[in-house]
Design a protein around this motif. Structure first.
Motif, PDB file in Angstrom:
ATOM      1  N   GLU A  99       0.851  -1.189   0.000  1.00 27.43           N
ATOM      2  CA  GLU A  99       0.000   0.000   0.000  1.00 27.43           C
ATOM      3  C   GLU A  99       0.888   1.240   0.000  1.00 27.43           C
ATOM      4  O   GLU A  99       1.849   1.327   0.752  1.00 27.43           O
ATOM      5  N   ILE A 100       0.555   2.172  -0.878  1.00 29.85           N
ATOM      6  CA  ILE A 100       1.223   3.474  -0.918  1.00 29.85           C
ATOM      7  C   ILE A 100       0.147   4.541  -0.751  1.00 29.85           C
ATOM      8  O   ILE A 100      -0.834   4.543  -1.493  1.00 29.85           O
ATOM      9  N   VAL A 119      -8.845   9.408   2.896  1.00 27.98           N
ATOM     10  CA  VAL A 119      -8.191   9.583   1.611  1.00 27.98           C
ATOM     11  C   VAL A 119      -7.739  11.027   1.448  1.00 27.98           C
ATOM     12  O   VAL A 119      -8.566  11.925   1.313  1.00 27.98           O
ATOM     13  N   PRO A 120      -6.432  11.291   1.464  1.00 22.86           N
ATOM     14  CA  PRO A 120      -5.963  12.656   1.239  1.00 22.86           C
ATOM     15  C   PRO A 120      -6.025  13.030  -0.234  1.00 22.86           C
ATOM     16  O   PRO A 120      -6.163  12.170  -1.102  1.00 22.86           O
ATOM     17  N   ARG A 121      -5.908  14.306  -0.507  1.00 25.40           N
ATOM     18  CA  ARG A 121      -5.884  14.767  -1.896  1.00 25.40           C
ATOM     19  C   ARG A 121      -4.537  14.477  -2.557  1.00 25.40           C
ATOM     20  O   ARG A 121      -3.514  14.369  -1.894  1.00 25.40           O
ATOM     21  N   TYR A 122      -4.582  14.429  -3.866  1.00 28.41           N
ATOM     22  CA  TYR A 122      -3.398  14.137  -4.668  1.00 28.41           C
ATOM     23  C   TYR A 122      -2.321  15.210  -4.512  1.00 28.41           C
ATOM     24  O   TYR A 122      -1.127  14.914  -4.539  1.00 28.41           O
ATOM     25  N   ASP A 123      -2.735  16.475  -4.350  1.00 27.64           N
ATOM     26  CA  ASP A 123      -1.764  17.573  -4.307  1.00 27.64           C
ATOM     27  C   ASP A 123      -1.342  17.944  -2.886  1.00 27.64           C
ATOM     28  O   ASP A 123      -0.722  18.978  -2.674  1.00 27.64           O
ATOM     29  N   PHE A 124      -1.676  17.099  -1.909  1.00 24.65           N
ATOM     30  CA  PHE A 124      -1.288  17.286  -0.512  1.00 24.65           C
ATOM     31  C   PHE A 124      -1.987  18.461   0.162  1.00 24.65           C
ATOM     32  O   PHE A 124      -1.630  18.824   1.282  1.00 24.65           O
ATOM     33  N   THR A 125      -2.954  19.095  -0.491  1.00 24.12           N
ATOM     34  CA  THR A 125      -3.693  20.183   0.147  1.00 24.12           C
ATOM     35  C   THR A 125      -4.763  19.588   1.061  1.00 24.12           C
ATOM     36  O   THR A 125      -5.194  18.446   0.875  1.00 24.12           O
ATOM     37  N   PRO A 126      -5.218  20.351   2.069  1.00 26.97           N
ATOM     38  CA  PRO A 126      -6.215  19.819   3.008  1.00 26.97           C
ATOM     39  C   PRO A 126      -7.523  19.446   2.324  1.00 26.97           C
ATOM     40  O   PRO A 126      -7.941  20.083   1.353  1.00 26.97           O
ATOM     41  N   THR A 128      -5.328  10.270 -10.543  1.00 24.06           N
ATOM     42  CA  THR A 128      -4.763  11.046  -9.434  1.00 24.06           C
ATOM     43  C   THR A 128      -5.040  10.358  -8.092  1.00 24.06           C
ATOM     44  O   THR A 128      -5.529  10.967  -7.137  1.00 24.06           O
ATOM     45  N   ALA A 129      -4.736   9.071  -8.044  1.00 24.15           N
ATOM     46  CA  ALA A 129      -4.998   8.294  -6.839  1.00 24.15           C
ATOM     47  C   ALA A 129      -4.061   8.709  -5.714  1.00 24.15           C
ATOM     48  O   ALA A 129      -2.871   8.932  -5.928  1.00 24.15           O
ATOM     49  N   SER A 130      -4.612   8.809  -4.519  1.00 24.30           N
ATOM     50  CA  SER A 130      -3.811   9.124  -3.344  1.00 24.30           C
ATOM     51  C   SER A 130      -3.465   7.881  -2.548  1.00 24.30           C
ATOM     52  O   SER A 130      -2.575   7.909  -1.701  1.00 24.30           O
ATOM     53  N   LEU A 131      -4.186   6.797  -2.791  1.00 22.40           N
ATOM     54  CA  LEU A 131      -3.927   5.547  -2.091  1.00 22.40           C
ATOM     55  C   LEU A 131      -4.030   4.401  -3.072  1.00 22.40           C
ATOM     56  O   LEU A 131      -4.997   4.309  -3.835  1.00 22.40           O
ATOM     57  N   ILE A 132      -3.013   3.543  -3.072  1.00 21.69           N
ATOM     58  CA  ILE A 132      -2.987   2.363  -3.934  1.00 21.69           C
ATOM     59  C   ILE A 132      -2.757   1.162  -3.042  1.00 21.69           C
ATOM     60  O   ILE A 132      -1.791   1.131  -2.266  1.00 21.69           O
ATOM     61  N   LEU A 185      -7.679   1.535  -5.948  1.00 29.08           N
ATOM     62  CA  LEU A 185      -7.165   2.890  -6.093  1.00 29.08           C
ATOM     63  C   LEU A 185      -8.189   3.856  -5.515  1.00 29.08           C
ATOM     64  O   LEU A 185      -9.370   3.820  -5.900  1.00 29.08           O
ATOM     65  N   LEU A 186      -7.766   4.703  -4.592  1.00 32.29           N
ATOM     66  CA  LEU A 186      -8.652   5.674  -3.957  1.00 32.29           C
ATOM     67  C   LEU A 186      -8.203   7.091  -4.304  1.00 32.29           C
ATOM     68  O   LEU A 186      -7.007   7.392  -4.280  1.00 32.29           O
ATOM     69  N   SER A 187      -9.167   7.943  -4.617  1.00 26.89           N
ATOM     70  CA  SER A 187      -8.872   9.329  -4.979  1.00 26.89           C
ATOM     71  C   SER A 187      -9.840  10.266  -4.286  1.00 26.89           C
ATOM     72  O   SER A 187     -10.979   9.903  -3.984  1.00 26.89           O
ATOM     73  N   ALA A 188      -9.375  11.490  -4.041  1.00 26.07           N
ATOM     74  CA  ALA A 188     -10.220  12.556  -3.490  1.00 26.07           C
ATOM     75  C   ALA A 188     -10.164  13.742  -4.450  1.00 26.07           C
ATOM     76  O   ALA A 188      -9.111  14.351  -4.615  1.00 26.07           O
ATOM     77  N   PHE A 189     -11.293  14.044  -5.086  1.00 25.04           N
ATOM     78  CA  PHE A 189     -11.351  15.121  -6.063  1.00 25.04           C
ATOM     79  C   PHE A 189     -12.057  16.333  -5.463  1.00 25.04           C
ATOM     80  O   PHE A 189     -13.209  16.224  -5.024  1.00 25.04           O
ATOM     81  N   PRO A 190     -11.416  17.505  -5.430  1.00 24.29           N
ATOM     82  CA  PRO A 190     -12.096  18.699  -4.921  1.00 24.29           C
ATOM     83  C   PRO A 190     -13.145  19.193  -5.899  1.00 24.29           C
ATOM     84  O   PRO A 190     -12.997  19.039  -7.116  1.00 24.29           O
ATOM     85  N   ALA A 191     -14.203  19.763  -5.369  1.00 25.91           N
ATOM     86  CA  ALA A 191     -15.231  20.356  -6.219  1.00 25.91           C
ATOM     87  C   ALA A 191     -14.699  21.644  -6.841  1.00 25.91           C
ATOM     88  O   ALA A 191     -13.832  22.313  -6.272  1.00 25.91           O
TER      89      ALA A 191
END
Length: 245
Positions: free
Chosen positions: A41-42, A136-143, A177-181, A194-200
């Protein structure tokens, strides 16, 4: 992937102090070779936790020996990792009871080994549930924000080689743009989550963001050269709460 209930899985988790995904996967591949790992897991570090870079976890299996007590198997399963990193085996302790369940953990402050922080080393019968809820954090490390859309993609990877599967999943992980694999292997093809968090986007409602992200993810998956088992997209922060399907 279902693990044998009697097998013990040792999970080693380290903090990789880089925002370079390739560097994190390279270390993961090295650990796979060194421990003959069956799961990896990454995950991007959670900005709110004060860390940067990635969390990397690998797991390897240890079958019980004839006549061995569960606690003995848990202790023996940890030895390869303890010796590999030069950790003091006296700090590895068994917790719980046979009735409530047993597990082992390295109970000491974060250990610095080879320039990296080992913050967790655990052994457990059967390992952890691959559907265990996780943030799940965002891909760009922003909150994160409450309006973020969470996606969970399950893939069958056309190889039983975990190291090769990591490389095959690099493209889809980047495209989504997965944050967790999370990748596991048994006797057949590897399975990947693969988990991703996409901002609106500014001005979008939750439903509008959900619709947009769903379409974007489906478009990316149409180009993936492997079997897509399931896709889940939602606004909740627990992407494993809903079963895939």
């Amino acid at each position: 992937m279902d693990l044998p209930e009697t097998a013990v899985v040792t999970t080693i988790s380290v903090h990789v102090e880089t925002d370079d995904f390739a560097a994190a996967t390279a270390l993961g591949e090295r650990f796979i070779d060194e421990f003959e790992a069956t799961e990896l897991e990454i995950c991007r570090a959670i900005p709110e936790g004060g860390r940067t870079g990635y969390t990397l976890s690998v797991g390897y299996r240890t079958p019980p020996a004839d006549g061995e007590e569960p606690a003995e198997t848990l202790q023996r399963a940890a030895l390869p990792a303890l010796f590999h990193f030069g950790l003091n085996a006296e700090f590895f302790e068994i917790h719980g009871t046979p009735r409530t369940g047993l597990y082992g953990s390295y109970d000491a402050d974060d250990a610095r080994v080879d320039g990296r922080t080992i913050y967790s080393l655990m052994t457990a019968v059967g390992g952890t549930d691959p559907r265990e809820p996780t943030y799940v954090p965002r891909y760009d490390f922003t909150p994160r924000a409450a309006t973020d859309v969470i996606t969970r993609v399950h893939l069958y990877v056309p190889t039983g080689d975990l190291r090769a599967a990591v490389r095959l999943c690099g493209g889809p992980a980047n495209d989504l743009t997965a944050s967790l694999i999370r990748i596991t292997t048994a006797a057949g093809p590897c399975e990947a989550v693969l988990l991703s968090a996409f901002p609106a986007i500014a001005g979008e409602t939750g439903e509008e963001a959900l619709s947009r992200v769903t379409n974007e993810v489906n478009a990316q998956l149409s180009q993936v050269n492997m079997s897509v088992r399931a896709v889940h997209t939602g606004l909740e922060d627990d992407p494993f709460h809903t079963e895939p399907g």
